[in-house]
Design a protein around this motif. Structure first.
Motif, PDB file in Angstrom:
ATOM      1  N   GLN A  57     -27.245 -73.545  95.542  1.00 25.97           N
ATOM      2  CA  GLN A  57     -27.707 -72.219  95.940  1.00 25.97           C
ATOM      3  C   GLN A  57     -26.792 -71.616  96.992  1.00 25.97           C
ATOM      4  O   GLN A  57     -26.063 -72.331  97.688  1.00 25.97           O
ATOM      5  CB  GLN A  57     -29.132 -72.276  96.460  1.00 25.97           C
ATOM      6  CG  GLN A  57     -29.282 -72.980  97.807  1.00 25.97           C
ATOM      7  CD  GLN A  57     -30.722 -72.994  98.255  1.00 25.97           C
ATOM      8  OE1 GLN A  57     -31.574 -73.562  97.570  1.00 25.97           O
ATOM      9  NE2 GLN A  57     -31.004 -72.362  99.383  1.00 25.97           N
ATOM     10  N   GLU A  58     -26.880 -70.320  97.079  1.00 31.36           N
ATOM     11  CA  GLU A  58     -26.119 -69.573  98.078  1.00 31.36           C
ATOM     12  C   GLU A  58     -26.465 -70.088  99.470  1.00 31.36           C
ATOM     13  O   GLU A  58     -27.627 -70.342  99.787  1.00 31.36           O
ATOM     14  CB  GLU A  58     -26.463 -68.093  97.960  1.00 31.36           C
ATOM     15  CG  GLU A  58     -25.656 -67.202  98.859  1.00 31.36           C
ATOM     16  CD  GLU A  58     -25.901 -65.735  98.584  1.00 31.36           C
ATOM     17  OE1 GLU A  58     -25.155 -64.916  99.125  1.00 31.36           O
ATOM     18  OE2 GLU A  58     -26.832 -65.401  97.833  1.00 31.36           O
ATOM     19  N   LYS A  93     -26.518 -70.985  86.775  1.00 24.62           N
ATOM     20  CA  LYS A  93     -27.471 -69.875  86.891  1.00 24.62           C
ATOM     21  C   LYS A  93     -28.869 -70.302  86.460  1.00 24.62           C
ATOM     22  O   LYS A  93     -29.861 -69.967  87.118  1.00 24.62           O
ATOM     23  CB  LYS A  93     -27.000 -68.690  86.048  1.00 24.62           C
ATOM     24  CG  LYS A  93     -25.771 -68.004  86.586  1.00 24.62           C
ATOM     25  CD  LYS A  93     -25.291 -66.931  85.627  1.00 24.62           C
ATOM     26  CE  LYS A  93     -23.950 -66.375  86.036  1.00 24.62           C
ATOM     27  NZ  LYS A  93     -23.400 -65.447  85.024  1.00 24.62           N
ATOM     28  N   ALA A  96     -30.396 -72.609  89.123  1.00 23.79           N
ATOM     29  CA  ALA A  96     -30.819 -71.838  90.298  1.00 23.79           C
ATOM     30  C   ALA A  96     -32.101 -71.061  89.991  1.00 23.79           C
ATOM     31  O   ALA A  96     -33.004 -70.982  90.832  1.00 23.79           O
ATOM     32  CB  ALA A  96     -29.704 -70.894  90.737  1.00 23.79           C
ATOM     33  N   LYS A  97     -32.188 -70.521  88.786  1.00 25.88           N
ATOM     34  CA  LYS A  97     -33.391 -69.766  88.405  1.00 25.88           C
ATOM     35  C   LYS A  97     -34.622 -70.670  88.430  1.00 25.88           C
ATOM     36  O   LYS A  97     -35.681 -70.274  88.912  1.00 25.88           O
ATOM     37  CB  LYS A  97     -33.200 -69.150  87.013  1.00 25.88           C
ATOM     38  CG  LYS A  97     -34.319 -68.237  86.600  1.00 25.88           C
ATOM     39  CD  LYS A  97     -34.023 -67.544  85.291  1.00 25.88           C
ATOM     40  CE  LYS A  97     -35.172 -66.605  84.956  1.00 25.88           C
ATOM     41  NZ  LYS A  97     -34.913 -65.838  83.746  1.00 25.88           N
ATOM     42  N   VAL A 101     -33.856 -69.671  93.382  1.00 27.66           N
ATOM     43  CA  VAL A 101     -32.852 -69.326  94.390  1.00 27.66           C
ATOM     44  C   VAL A 101     -31.660 -68.628  93.737  1.00 27.66           C
ATOM     45  O   VAL A 101     -31.497 -68.661  92.527  1.00 27.66           O
ATOM     46  CB  VAL A 101     -32.348 -70.589  95.147  1.00 27.66           C
ATOM     47  CG1 VAL A 101     -33.497 -71.252  95.903  1.00 27.66           C
ATOM     48  CG2 VAL A 101     -31.681 -71.572  94.204  1.00 27.66           C
ATOM     49  N   SER A 102     -30.837 -68.013  94.550  1.00 30.90           N
ATOM     50  CA  SER A 102     -29.565 -67.454  94.082  1.00 30.90           C
ATOM     51  C   SER A 102     -28.532 -68.581  94.056  1.00 30.90           C
ATOM     52  O   SER A 102     -28.436 -69.338  95.027  1.00 30.90           O
ATOM     53  CB  SER A 102     -29.089 -66.352  95.032  1.00 30.90           C
ATOM     54  OG  SER A 102     -27.739 -66.025  94.743  1.00 30.90           O
ATOM     55  N   GLY A 104     -25.447 -68.296  94.376  1.00 32.02           N
ATOM     56  CA  GLY A 104     -24.268 -67.955  95.169  1.00 32.02           C
ATOM     57  C   GLY A 104     -23.112 -67.646  94.233  1.00 32.02           C
ATOM     58  O   GLY A 104     -23.285 -67.516  93.030  1.00 32.02           O
TER      59      GLY A 104
END
Length: 157
Positions: A57-58, A93, A96-97, A101-102, A104
């Motif tokens: 994540q970012e 992606k 993260a989904k 979270v993003s 990054g």
């Protein structure tokens, strides 16, 4: 005389070597530029401040792990020259989904922060990026000459 000939051959081979793979060993802080099985160049590199494990994540200050592509060069970066790694990919992606979270992004191989290249003697001794892979400015110039857009990069611990 013999040394001069060998040096000439080595320099000639380096100048004509085609890098077809970049390998990054995070556990050793090393980057290898490869032409087939031949190591064209080896660099000591710096990573994100929290290098062990895959970027999820970012803001986690991790450098991604896996196989990616170097997909464009950036000359107007906040750092001395840069080449972009195509993180996050579709798997990143999706993961993260699931976590909400993003993932990054904007993960690059780059030189030192602009106007601070002289500090590389110190900065390259520890992990200081937010998840990118850092070289000295001189090494970044060489990297940009040797590695083409579209080259595969494998990053692992």
């Amino acid at each position: 005389m013999r040394y001069s000939i060998l040096l000439f051959i080595l320099i000639s081979n380096l100048a004509h070597a085609g890098v077809d793979l970049v390998k990054v060993d995070k556990s050793e802080s090393k980057m290898f530029l490869l032409d087939g099985e031949f190591v064209v160049k080896e660099y000591h590199v710096a990573f994100g401040a929290n290098p062990k494990g895959h970027k999820k994540q970012e803001g986690d200050e991790k450098t991604p792990e896996g196989t990616y592509t170097l997909d464009y060069k950036k000359e107007d970066s906040s750092f001395y020259r840069a080449m972009h790694i195509n993180y996050p990919n579709e798997i990143d992606k999706a993961n993260a989904k699931k976590l909400g979270v993003s993932p990054g992004g904007f993960i690059m191989i780059h030189g030192q922060r602009n106007n601070l290249g002289w500090l590389s003697v110190i900065t390259q001794r520890f992990n200081w990026t937010n998840g990118c892979i850092a070289l000295t400015n001189r090494e970044m110039d060489e990297f940009m000459k040797l590695v083409n857009v579209g080259t595969e990069i494998q990053i692992y611990w």
